[in-house]
Design an enzyme around this catalytic site. Structure first.
Site, mmCIF file in Angstrom:
data_model
loop_
_atom_site.group_PDB
_atom_site.id
_atom_site.type_symbol
_atom_site.label_atom_id
_atom_site.label_comp_id
_atom_site.label_asym_id
_atom_site.label_seq_id
_atom_site.Cartn_x
_atom_site.Cartn_y
_atom_site.Cartn_z
ATOM 1 N N ARG A 1 0.812 -1.230 0.000
ATOM 2 C CA ARG A 1 0.000 0.000 0.000
ATOM 3 C C ARG A 1 0.838 1.270 0.000
ATOM 4 N NH1 ARG A 1 -2.703 -4.174 2.013
ATOM 5 N NH2 ARG A 1 -0.610 -4.588 2.751
ATOM 6 N N THR A 2 1.798 1.370 0.915
ATOM 7 C CA THR A 2 2.506 2.636 1.093
ATOM 8 C C THR A 2 3.342 2.971 -0.144
ATOM 9 O OG1 THR A 2 2.620 2.050 3.423
ATOM 10 C CG2 THR A 2 3.957 3.923 2.709
ATOM 11 N N ARG B 1 11.281 3.767 3.709
ATOM 12 C CA ARG B 1 10.848 2.784 4.724
ATOM 13 C C ARG B 1 12.078 1.980 5.118
ATOM 14 N NH1 ARG B 1 5.667 -1.133 4.610
ATOM 15 N NH2 ARG B 1 4.768 0.875 5.202
ATOM 16 N N LYS C 1 25.346 -5.663 -1.393
ATOM 17 C CA LYS C 1 26.814 -5.828 -1.450
ATOM 18 C C LYS C 1 27.474 -5.210 -0.221
ATOM 19 C CE LYS C 1 26.521 -5.121 -6.433
ATOM 20 N NZ LYS C 1 26.733 -4.061 -7.432
ATOM 21 N N HIS D 1 4.850 5.709 11.648
ATOM 22 C CA HIS D 1 4.366 5.558 10.261
ATOM 23 C C HIS D 1 3.408 6.737 10.061
ATOM 24 C CE1 HIS D 1 3.144 3.993 6.513
ATOM 25 N NE2 HIS D 1 2.791 2.765 6.831
HETATM 26 N N1 CP Z 1 -0.248 -0.106 5.889
HETATM 27 C C1 CP Z 1 0.929 -0.352 5.303
HETATM 28 O O1 CP Z 1 1.952 0.289 5.634
HETATM 29 O O2 CP Z 1 0.901 -1.305 4.340
HETATM 30 P P1 CP Z 1 2.158 -1.765 3.477
HETATM 31 O O3 CP Z 1 3.130 -2.435 4.410
HETATM 32 O O4 CP Z 1 1.630 -2.681 2.417
HETATM 33 O O5 CP Z 1 2.788 -0.520 2.903
#
Ligand code: CP
Length: 317
Positions: A64-65, A114, A92, A142
């Site tokens: 999603r993100t 991320r 590496k 998040h």
């Molecule tokens: N909610 C969320 O962060 O989903 P993903 O891990 O798929 O990005």
């Protein structure tokens, strides 16, 4: 709460909800309303970020993100690059800082990252000139998930202040929980958290929330129920006897949902473990706004990119 008007974000980066004021959160949510309208047009694209380059740097898996940031960037006409750790020179042995500095040499305007380590985005913000957006750092924050959750709650309930919001599940390992507790506290919600004792953060009440080990107490008369995923990948050791027993005691079922207000909404940030923290009948049922959350993620991320880009209020959308 003061009624000060804000026209931009004071920080250069979005590292966490902790850095945002209630007014800045309001500005992001209002900007996201305009972005949602762009997404409803026959041609879902505006020139606002034309000539800007955004790198999406993902060291952890995401559906999603990562996808919604890319869609958001494309709708704003930015040039986007996606880099996954597994196909980069990280395999590496290149460090995070060296990776970031090499990407910076190509003069991006923003880096969305991320990473599995809490604080990784703060580290990047210290060494990079680009604007850094936290797309999830370890068990820390998040922020865009909490913003899209707030947008979705406001869309369905018209407000956040005064609502009873129950957050249930693996609270100990959840960055979504921390960002939501910070945000919902700033906007005046009454938040209840429920988990088994082994998955309850020891200091959770410092966020000003009610904590309980009874899912039924948390759900009673709730306006919003947010289920969080069991994060097996972050668990070392046994936190509960079995997934089946977890579902029996902490899984959200239709019967349990009946204790909430009749117009309750059920949320989940995804990915869901069906039959573990949530029954399919609930996830796909009439209370569910789970796919609305995903749709709203695009508008909210467009708003964040827009507000951090230095684009001005008068820029055409
Ligand atoms: N909610 C969320 O962060 O989903 P993903 O891990 O798929 O990005």
């Amino acid at each position: 709460m003061t009624t000060q008007t804000v026209t931009g974000l004071k920080g250069k980066h979005l590292l966490g909800i902790a850095d945002l004021s209630a007014e800045e959160i309001g500005l992001i949510l209002e900007t996201a309303e305009a972005m949602k309208e762009v997404g409803a047009r026959p041609i879902k694209k505006v020139p606002t970020l034309r000539g800007k380059t955004v790198i999406n740097l993902f060291f952890e898996a995401s559906t999603r993100t990562r996808t919604s940031f890319e869609v958001a960037e494309k709708r704003l006409s930015a040039d986007t690059l996606n880099i996954a750790a597994s196909t980069s020179s990280v395999v590496k042995g290149e460090t995070l800082v060296d990776t970031a500095l090499n990407l910076e040499a190509m003069a991006p305007d923003m880096i969305v990252m991320r990473h599995a380590s809490s604080g990784a985005c703060h580290l990047l913000a210290r060494v990079c000139k680009s604007r850094i957006i936290n797309a999830g750092d370890g068990m820390h924050e998040h922020p865009t998930q909490a913003l899209l959750d707030a947008f979705t709650i406001r869309e369905h309930k018209g407000r956040i202040g005064g609502l009873k919001i129950a957050i249930i599940g693996d609270l100990l390992h959840s960055r979504v929980l921390r960002s939501n507790l910070l945000l919902l506290g700033k906007l005046g919600a009454e938040v209840w958290v429920a988990a088994p004792p082994t998955l309850m953060p020891p200091d959770v009440e410092r966020f000003g929330v009610h904590s309980t080990t009874s899912i039924d107490e948390a759900v009673r008369d709730a306006d919003v129920v947010m289920m969080l995923r069991i994060q097996l990948e972050r668990m070392q050791g046994n936190f509960f006897p079995s997934l089946r027993e977890y579902f029996t005691v902490f899984g959200m079922t239709e019967e349990r949902m009946r204790r909430a207000k009749p117009d309750v909404i059920i949320m989940h940030p995804g990915p869901m473990n069906r039959g573990v923290e949530i029954a399919s009948e609930v996830a796909d049922g009439p209370y569910s706004v789970i796919l609305n959350q995903v749709a709203n993620g695009v508008a909210v991320r467009m708003a964040v990119l827009f507000l951090l880009s230095g684009a001005s209020e008068g820029d055409q959308l």
